[in-house]
Scaffold this motif. Structure first.
Motif, PDB file in Angstrom:
ATOM      1  N   UNK A 161       0.820  -1.192   0.000  1.00 36.76           N
ATOM      2  CA  UNK A 161       0.000   0.000   0.000  1.00 36.76           C
ATOM      3  C   UNK A 161       0.865   1.258   0.000  1.00 36.76           C
ATOM      4  N   UNK A 162       1.912   1.219   0.820  1.00 35.18           N
ATOM      5  CA  UNK A 162       2.818   2.370   0.915  1.00 35.18           C
ATOM      6  C   UNK A 162       3.549   2.586  -0.406  1.00 35.18           C
ATOM      7  N   UNK A 163       3.968   1.475  -1.031  1.00 34.15           N
ATOM      8  CA  UNK A 163       4.683   1.624  -2.315  1.00 34.15           C
ATOM      9  C   UNK A 163       3.747   2.213  -3.368  1.00 34.15           C
ATOM     10  N   UNK A 164       2.496   1.745  -3.376  1.00 36.24           N
ATOM     11  CA  UNK A 164       1.530   2.287  -4.356  1.00 36.24           C
ATOM     12  C   UNK A 164       1.413   3.802  -4.154  1.00 36.24           C
ATOM     13  N   UNK A 165       1.261   4.194  -2.900  1.00 38.33           N
ATOM     14  CA  UNK A 165       1.117   5.619  -2.603  1.00 38.33           C
ATOM     15  C   UNK A 165       2.357   6.403  -3.039  1.00 38.33           C
ATOM     16  N   UNK A 166       3.520   5.890  -2.653  1.00 40.89           N
ATOM     17  CA  UNK A 166       4.772   6.592  -2.990  1.00 40.89           C
ATOM     18  C   UNK A 166       4.937   6.722  -4.509  1.00 40.89           C
ATOM     19  N   UNK A 167       4.631   5.627  -5.218  1.00 42.88           N
ATOM     20  CA  UNK A 167       4.798   5.647  -6.684  1.00 42.88           C
ATOM     21  C   UNK A 167       3.797   6.604  -7.327  1.00 42.88           C
ATOM     22  N   UNK A 168       2.566   6.602  -6.825  1.00 44.20           N
ATOM     23  CA  UNK A 168       1.563   7.520  -7.377  1.00 44.20           C
ATOM     24  C   UNK A 168       1.951   8.965  -7.057  1.00 44.20           C
ATOM     25  N   UNK A 169       2.431   9.207  -5.836  1.00 43.88           N
ATOM     26  CA  UNK A 169       2.838  10.566  -5.457  1.00 43.88           C
ATOM     27  C   UNK A 169       3.960  11.066  -6.377  1.00 43.88           C
ATOM     28  N   UNK A 196      -7.517  14.743 -17.330  1.00 39.34           N
ATOM     29  CA  UNK A 196      -8.365  13.650 -16.814  1.00 39.34           C
ATOM     30  C   UNK A 196      -7.513  12.727 -15.926  1.00 39.34           C
ATOM     31  N   UNK A 197      -6.335  12.367 -16.424  1.00 44.02           N
ATOM     32  CA  UNK A 197      -5.430  11.511 -15.651  1.00 44.02           C
ATOM     33  C   UNK A 197      -5.058  12.185 -14.339  1.00 44.02           C
ATOM     34  N   UNK A 198      -4.750  13.461 -14.425  1.00 38.97           N
ATOM     35  CA  UNK A 198      -4.362  14.236 -13.237  1.00 38.97           C
ATOM     36  C   UNK A 198      -5.495  14.246 -12.215  1.00 38.97           C
ATOM     37  N   UNK A 199      -6.720  14.453 -12.686  1.00 38.00           N
ATOM     38  CA  UNK A 199      -7.870  14.500 -11.765  1.00 38.00           C
ATOM     39  C   UNK A 199      -8.069  13.136 -11.108  1.00 38.00           C
ATOM     40  N   UNK A 200      -7.946  12.060 -11.899  1.00 43.43           N
ATOM     41  CA  UNK A 200      -8.154  10.713 -11.345  1.00 43.43           C
ATOM     42  C   UNK A 200      -7.139  10.434 -10.228  1.00 43.43           C
ATOM     43  N   UNK A 201      -5.879  10.752 -10.488  1.00 40.24           N
ATOM     44  CA  UNK A 201      -4.874  10.526  -9.442  1.00 40.24           C
ATOM     45  C   UNK A 201      -5.040  11.512  -8.282  1.00 40.24           C
ATOM     46  N   UNK A 202      -5.527  12.715  -8.579  1.00 34.29           N
ATOM     47  CA  UNK A 202      -5.785  13.680  -7.495  1.00 34.29           C
ATOM     48  C   UNK A 202      -6.868  13.130  -6.572  1.00 34.29           C
ATOM     49  N   UNK A 203      -7.903  12.535  -7.163  1.00 31.97           N
ATOM     50  CA  UNK A 203      -8.973  11.926  -6.343  1.00 31.97           C
ATOM     51  C   UNK A 203      -8.388  10.781  -5.516  1.00 31.97           C
ATOM     52  N   UNK A 204      -7.532   9.980  -6.175  1.00 27.23           N
ATOM     53  CA  UNK A 204      -6.886   8.860  -5.467  1.00 27.23           C
ATOM     54  C   UNK A 204      -6.131   9.381  -4.228  1.00 27.23           C
ATOM     55  N   UNK A 205      -5.329  10.432  -4.450  1.00 27.90           N
ATOM     56  CA  UNK A 205      -4.507  10.949  -3.346  1.00 27.90           C
ATOM     57  C   UNK A 205      -5.369  11.559  -2.252  1.00 27.90           C
ATOM     58  N   UNK A 206      -6.442  12.252  -2.650  1.00 29.39           N
ATOM     59  CA  UNK A 206      -7.357  12.819  -1.650  1.00 29.39           C
ATOM     60  C   UNK A 206      -7.987  11.712  -0.817  1.00 29.39           C
ATOM     61  N   UNK A 207      -8.480  10.716  -1.520  1.00 27.61           N
ATOM     62  CA  UNK A 207      -9.149   9.624  -0.803  1.00 27.61           C
ATOM     63  C   UNK A 207      -8.180   8.932   0.144  1.00 27.61           C
ATOM     64  N   UNK A 208      -6.945   8.799  -0.305  1.00 29.79           N
ATOM     65  CA  UNK A 208      -5.973   8.099   0.516  1.00 29.79           C
ATOM     66  C   UNK A 208      -5.546   8.939   1.723  1.00 29.79           C
ATOM     67  N   UNK A 209      -5.216  10.206   1.439  1.00 33.70           N
ATOM     68  CA  UNK A 209      -4.667  11.038   2.509  1.00 33.70           C
ATOM     69  C   UNK A 209      -5.737  11.528   3.489  1.00 33.70           C
ATOM     70  N   UNK A 210      -6.945  11.783   2.972  1.00 37.27           N
ATOM     71  CA  UNK A 210      -7.975  12.362   3.845  1.00 37.27           C
ATOM     72  C   UNK A 210      -9.015  11.352   4.299  1.00 37.27           C
ATOM     73  N   UNK A 216      -7.738   0.869  -3.123  1.00 35.29           N
ATOM     74  CA  UNK A 216      -6.693   1.790  -3.583  1.00 35.29           C
ATOM     75  C   UNK A 216      -5.929   1.178  -4.752  1.00 35.29           C
ATOM     76  N   UNK A 217      -5.672  -0.125  -4.660  1.00 42.43           N
ATOM     77  CA  UNK A 217      -4.934  -0.807  -5.735  1.00 42.43           C
ATOM     78  C   UNK A 217      -5.729  -0.785  -7.031  1.00 42.43           C
ATOM     79  N   UNK A 218      -7.041  -1.059  -6.926  1.00 44.77           N
ATOM     80  CA  UNK A 218      -7.885  -1.043  -8.134  1.00 44.77           C
ATOM     81  C   UNK A 218      -7.917   0.372  -8.716  1.00 44.77           C
ATOM     82  N   UNK A 219      -7.971   1.363  -7.835  1.00 45.46           N
ATOM     83  CA  UNK A 219      -7.978   2.765  -8.278  1.00 45.46           C
ATOM     84  C   UNK A 219      -6.696   3.066  -9.064  1.00 45.46           C
ATOM     85  N   UNK A 220      -5.550   2.608  -8.542  1.00 41.86           N
ATOM     86  CA  UNK A 220      -4.268   2.869  -9.216  1.00 41.86           C
ATOM     87  C   UNK A 220      -4.211   2.159 -10.569  1.00 41.86           C
ATOM     88  N   UNK A 221      -4.835   0.996 -10.663  1.00 37.45           N
ATOM     89  CA  UNK A 221      -4.869   0.276 -11.952  1.00 37.45           C
ATOM     90  C   UNK A 221      -5.697   1.066 -12.960  1.00 37.45           C
TER      91      UNK A 221
END
Lengths: 274, 372
Positions: free
Chosen positions: A179-187, A223-237, A245-250
């Motif tokens: 989970x941490x690696x997914x977050x770090x890589x997405x960040x 669109x890609x930026x917004x999708x990952x922005x939503x991912x990061x918001x959901x994860x961090x907040x 989270x993994x399915x979201x990153x896929x």
């Protein structure tokens, strides 16, 4: 365009060598996954490192031969995209001691460089709009960003398939680490995608006088930026972790692939450089 | 005097509803709804051709779908009212979110043992995004654009800007393989007071003068045209590809200059093309119109007369023209600042105070105060 035949041959050889090494690397990782043989995992790592170094040489040789940064058409960018994923993979494997990640990322590197091998390798002179220093920054940012998303995709696959990996399961880190690696890589990918879009906007402003023109590539990058922005918001907040989270990153990476391949081939615009 | 016993509950109810609305407007669910609609709009805007006529959509998608596209304004997604409303609501969401979080972020920053700039990361990211949307939107209203085109030596007014643009020189630098290396226009700009500024505009290198940036946008070919009537020269004109000219005494008769081939070749499929940009075998494609209808179309080399009744058109001395776009965007600096703030915010969020570390600390000590 006049090119040096010796450098062209050297580049072709280096490209094929990198392609073959990435293929061998993917095969070794599969052996590693299927047989639990340690040597296969270690060999795969070294083969990938060798492929990456030769790939780096190929990019340098093409750059010298073309007299410019070799990242301006489908072949060059696909090759650089594979290089970016390989670079991010090497960094993340070293940082998180997750050798089995190669089982998921090495085939992706091979697929992307395989896509590059199907494109025209001819070296063309650059049209005036592409002769900008900002092009180098813009594309370099895209390569690292896409590389980060590629690694997140590979780790997400590992997460989703975790229970179905048989003998490989014990080589995959615990869920929290994945989970941490997914977050770090997405960040990492998100930061570089943002820089890619900003440097692209600066370049567009210099070349066409408009930093944003809703070109299909720009639009899909957003669109890609917004999708990952939503991912990061959901994860961090909201604490989005685990399988969701993994399915979201896929899904995010599928969007990256469409932004790269789909937009270039299906939609026309300023970025349709074949 | 108001009856407080009856009004109080009603006021409380109104305040409660307002608070709920405010909470919703600044909340993450609302921003996700907006972002979802923006994604849908972006997909539609990139798949459906933008800026076409109603007939185009009817022809391409059928009467029902074509009509629906136009009704929903999907033919101009990024400038339609509902997309602007989405962007405005996103700004409202960002403003409310930033304002409501400012105090908490500031307290967290001050209360930290050693000042941790990273707590500002998320807040700055939102601020950067907000400034970027506001700067872009303002640019749409405040930016000015004007176009001028002509051959070297020509002087023309730049729209209603009060500036005059003289194209001193126009050069197309070719490589040995005849591909274009650069287009460069030497310009002199004069304002109403007679002050002048001179410089060169080439692709990727605009020329800045009098608050405008002058961009070398594109180029094409122009032809001089002599019009004779009964053997007597009655008019000399200069027309660019796509333009037409006519005898002043016979405006219903016109010659249109369609296209120029500097080095004409005939391709295997019978179509025409140019082998190079060099003037090795120049030909112009033209059409003759009479009373609005095309009556002839053909190729002519420079100097070749084109007789039409007692008139004769002759195109000659083909010359390259340049198209210069002048732009002034007073809010571009704001977008630049917004980009820097956004990047700084992301960097702080991800790398100066990693959330995972914070979360780990929180897991270790659940009593620790939660940072925003």
């Amino acid at each position: 365009m006049q090119t040096n035949p010796l450098l062209s041959s050297l580049e072709s050889v280096a490209f094929m060598a990198a392609l073959v090494l990435y293929l061998i690397c993917a095969a070794l990782y599969f052996i590693y996954a299927g047989t639990r043989k340690e040597w296969a995992g270690k060999a795969a790592w070294w083969v990938l490192l060798a492929g990456f170094l030769i790939h780096t040489v190929r990019i340098a040789v093409r750059g010298i031969n073309a007299g410019r940064l070799p990242m301006t058409n489908q072949y060059e960018f696909a090759s650089a995209f594979a290089w970016g994923i390989a670079l991010c993979f090497l960094i993340f494997v070293k940082k998180f001691k997750f050798d089995a990640l190669g089982v998921f990322v090495a085939p992706l590197i091979f697929l992307v460089i395989g896509y590059a091998s199907m494109q025209s390798r001819e070296i063309h002179s650059l049209m005036p709009a592409l002769q900008s220093t900002w092009l180098g920054f813009h594309v370099s940012m895209a390569i690292i960003g896409y590389g980060g998303f590629g690694v997140a995709f590979g780790v997400s696959l590992a997460y989703v398939l975790r229970g179905k990996l048989g003998g490989l399961s014990h080589r995959v880190p615990e869920e929290k680490t994945l989970d941490l690696i997914i977050y770090r890589a997405v960040a990492l990918g998100f930061l570089f995608l943002t820089m890619c879009m900003i440097t692209g906007a600066i370049w567009a402003k210099r070349a066409w006088g408009s930093y944003w023109s809703w070109d299909p590539k720009e639009t899909w990058s957003l669109v890609t930026w917004i999708i990952y922005a939503i991912f990061l918001h959901l994860r961090l907040r909201r604490g989005l972790t685990g399988r969701k989270a993994a399915v979201f990153a896929i899904v995010g990476f599928l969007c990256v692939i469409f932004t790269y391949v789909g937009v270039n081939t299906l939609l026309s615009g300023l970025h349709s450089y074949r | 005097m108001e009856d407080k016993t009856t009004l109080q509950p009603q006021n409380n109810s109104v305040n409660g509803t307002a608070r709920k609305l405010l909470r919703f407007l600044r909340g993450m669910p609302f921003s996700f709804i907006l972002l979802g609609f923006i994604i849908a709009a972006c997909v539609a805007g990139s798949v459906i051709p933008q800026g076409g006529s109603a007939a185009l959509y009817t022809q391409r998608y059928g009467a029902s779908w074509g009509g629906l596209i136009c009704w929903l304004q999907l033919d101009r997604v990024f400038t339609c009212w509902w997309f602007i409303a989405l962007a405005a609501l996103l700004c409202l969401n960002l403003i409310l979110c930033s304002v409501s979080r400012f105090g908490a972020v500031r307290r967290a920053w001050k209360s930290a043992g050693e000042k941790t700039w990273g707590v500002w990361g998320s807040w700055l990211t939102h601020l950067g995004l907000l400034l970027m949307i506001v700067g872009f939107a303002a640019g749409q209203f405040l930016a000015r654009e004007a176009v001028v085109y002509g051959i070297a030596g020509s002087t023309q007014p730049l729209g209603d800007t009060g500036l005059m643009v003289t194209i001193d020189k126009f050069e197309v630098a070719l490589r040995p393989d005849n591909t274009v290396e650069q287009y460069t226009a030497a310009l002199t700009i004069a304002n109403a007071a007679g002050e002048t500024q001179s410089g060169a505009a080439s692709v990727n290198h605009p020329f800045d003068a009098f608050g405008y940036s002058f961009y070398q946008d594109s180029m094409g070919w122009a032809n001089y045209v002599d019009i004779k009537k009964d053997g007597q020269l009655v008019k000399t004109d200069l027309i660019c590809a796509g333009e037409y000219t006519f005898p002043d005494d016979q405006p219903s008769l016109a010659l249109m200059f369609n296209k120029f081939y500097p080095d004409l070749i005939r391709q295997p499929d019978g179509s025409f093309a140019t082998a190079s940009p060099q003037l090795n075998n120049p030909y112009s494609l033209y059409s003759i119109y009479f009373d609005g209808s095309m009556v002839a179309m053909n190729l002519a080399e420079p100097g070749q007369p084109i007789p039409v009744h007692n008139y004769e058109f002759t195109m000659y001395d083909p010359v390259e023209y340049t198209l210069i776009v002048a732009k002034s965007d007073p809010t571009a600096w704001l977008v630049g600042v917004a980009s820097a703030v956004l990047l700084a915010g992301l960097f702080l969020s991800f790398y100066v105070r990693p959330w995972e570390e914070n979360r780990r600390k929180q897991h270790a000590d659940e009593s620790a105060p939660q940072l925003p």
